[in-house]
Design an enzyme around this catalytic site. Structure first.
Site, short mmCIF file in Angstrom:
data_model
loop_
_atom_site.label_atom_id
_atom_site.label_comp_id
_atom_site.label_asym_id
_atom_site.label_seq_id
_atom_site.Cartn_x
_atom_site.Cartn_y
_atom_site.Cartn_z
N THR A 49 -21.12 24.37 -16.21
CA THR A 49 -20.20 23.24 -16.23
C THR A 49 -20.12 22.66 -14.82
OG1 THR A 49 -18.17 24.43 -15.62
CG2 THR A 49 -18.87 24.56 -17.92
N CYS A 50 -19.28 21.65 -14.65
CA CYS A 50 -19.15 21.05 -13.31
C CYS A 50 -18.53 22.02 -12.32
CB CYS A 50 -18.33 19.76 -13.38
SG CYS A 50 -16.67 19.99 -14.03
N SER A 112 -9.89 28.14 -14.34
CA SER A 112 -10.36 26.77 -14.15
C SER A 112 -9.75 26.12 -12.92
CB SER A 112 -10.03 25.91 -15.38
OG SER A 112 -10.72 26.36 -16.52
N GLN A 123 -16.72 24.36 -24.04
CA GLN A 123 -17.96 24.58 -23.28
C GLN A 123 -18.46 26.02 -23.44
OE1 GLN A 123 -16.23 23.26 -19.59
NE2 GLN A 123 -17.24 21.27 -19.68
N GLY A 194 -19.83 11.99 -22.90
CA GLY A 194 -19.49 13.36 -23.30
C GLY A 194 -18.00 13.56 -23.48
N ILE A 197 -15.64 12.22 -20.59
CA ILE A 197 -15.52 10.75 -20.64
C ILE A 197 -14.68 10.33 -21.84
CG2 ILE A 197 -16.82 8.62 -21.03
CD1 ILE A 197 -17.01 9.63 -18.18
#
Length: 422
Positions: A49-50, A112, A123, A194, A197
């Site tokens: 993930t980011c 997170s 995710q 995604g 967004i």
């Protein structure tokens, strides 16, 4: 059977390092295949993930851990073409109980950037789904992830971990409203289509921004989102000449290379007579070149920049996180009992197979002796004697050793052989 996690996240490495070892969706299948070929591994799952890249592993024995570590780190570096020395201080390993606890914290959002954010759960589920599709989710990993999903749902139900909107998507919209006061006069471009967004688009619609443009690689994926928020759809190549029409750009794609460069933004500023613009880049690797931040009249935020902004509204979630820890400890201990039982099952199978082999060998000898004319009664007595000696040999040696060492396991061994029964 043992479990382990190799990872790097927003706490251990800046975005410049994280983006170099990120896996995009198109590469996950190939990565899972190559990693799963290592003979020590029973299964693997990759989450990217980011904010994190984590590799979840199953292997036979904890004594193999050092070799598993070296092999996985070597594979990760070779796959991405990086040097281990660059990442050695940022990588972390968790094994067995610690690994189980960590994944539970990840799935429920405790680990997170924004405590309790809901996207990570989806995710993690997607990462497991990829492993299932590629045949790399063994029994132990499947059981582990299913337990994690149940725990995450339980925590959402029994605590307030998701209370107070504090997601990355919400924070991105908050930044936009802080820099530009009149939302109804502003035009926004969303790059990607995604989940992140999609969440951002909901907030934008709630706050009445003037016009929204969605730029995406495929029109089909953007169409459903565009209908919901009455947005215009453009292709990625059209971004260059449409940037001048927007004030805010929020981007979150899986592109391995930047989509928006410094030169593109410089030309856009000239066309806009240097009117201010805001870029919020939530992608890892980044969608917007870092040099864009050097330009006058430009505000550029990455996913790391949002951390200081969102930290002030998380007190209630921090309390909920403590409540969640009690649930995690309870659930992880139950799972570890199951995992340990898997080891016992394998040992029992091996013990039974060994006993059957001894039985078969002695039985074959006895039948052969009878065929050669030996006395049947004598053959049966000899078979009984040999079978008894072979089966009790290992337990006898173990009992003798335990007794000589005054070992606490002597009682357990006696019980297992039925010696302490009345």
């Amino acid at each position: 059977m043992s479990l382990a996690i190799l990872g790097v996240n927003h706490k251990t490495a800046p975005i410049e390092l994280r983006e170099k070892i990120a896996f995009n969706p198109e590469s996950i299948d190939r990565a899972l295949y190559h990693l799963s070929q290592h003979p020590l591994l029973g299964g693997c799952v990759i989450l990217s993930t980011c904010n994190r890249t984590e590799i979840y592993l199953s292997f036979e024995q904890i004594s193999d851990l050092d070799r598993v570590k070296k092999a996985t780190e070597k594979w990760l570096c070779q796959y991405h073409g990086i040097e281990l020395a660059e990442y050695s201080d940022s990588l972390y390993w968790y094994t067995d109980k610690e690994a189980v606890d960590h994944l539970m914290r990840v799935a429920c959002g405790i680990d997170s950037l924004v405590i309790g954010e809901p996207q990570i759960f989806g995710q993690v589920k997607q990462a497991f789904s990829y492993a299932q599709e590629n045949g790399t989710a063994c029994v132990e990993l499947s059981k582990w992830f299913q337990r994690v999903f149940n725990v995450a749902k339980r925590i959402r139900t029994e605590t307030k971990i998701g209370a107070n909107t504090a997601s990355v998507a919400y924070t991105a919209c908050t930044v936009a409203r802080q820099i530009f006061s009149e939302a109804h006069q502003l035009n926004v471009m969303l790059v990607g289509a995604g989940e992140t967004i999609e969440l951002i688009s909901r907030y934008l619609r709630q706050h009445g921004f003037n016009k929204i443009i969605i730029a995406n690689r495929t029109r089909e994926k953007a169409l459903k989102l565009a209908v919901n928020i009455d947005a215009e759809i453009i292709s990625l190549p059209e971004i260059a000449h449409r940037l001048k029409d927007v004030d805010i750009v929020i981007s979150s794609t899986a592109s391995p290379l930047p989509i928006i460069g410094k030169g593109m933004v410089e030309r856009t500023l000239q066309a806009r007579n240097n009117q201010e613009m805001l870029f919020i880049d939530l992608a890892v690797p980044r969608d917007v070149e870092a040099e864009v931040a050097d330009l006058a009249h430009i505000h550029l935020y990455t996913v790391d920049d949002l951390q200081s902004i969102i930290s002030t509204n998380l007190e209630q979630r921090a309390v909920a996180a403590q409540e969640a820890e009690y649930i995690i400890q309870e659930e992880s201990e139950q799972f570890m009992l199951w995992l340990k039982s898997r080891t016992a099952i394998e040992l029992i199978k091996e013990y039974r197979q060994q006993a059957q082999l001894i039985k078969q060998q002695l039985e074959d000898k006895a039948l052969h002796a009878i065929e050669q004319g030996a006395d049947v009664n004598e053959v049966i007595r000899l078979l009984s004697h040999r079978l008894t000696n072979r089966l009790i040999h290992a337990p006898t040696v173990t009992l003798s050793y335990a007794a000589s060492q005054e070992c606490e396991c002597l009682t357990l061994l006696s019980d297992s052989l039925g010696l302490n029964e009345p």
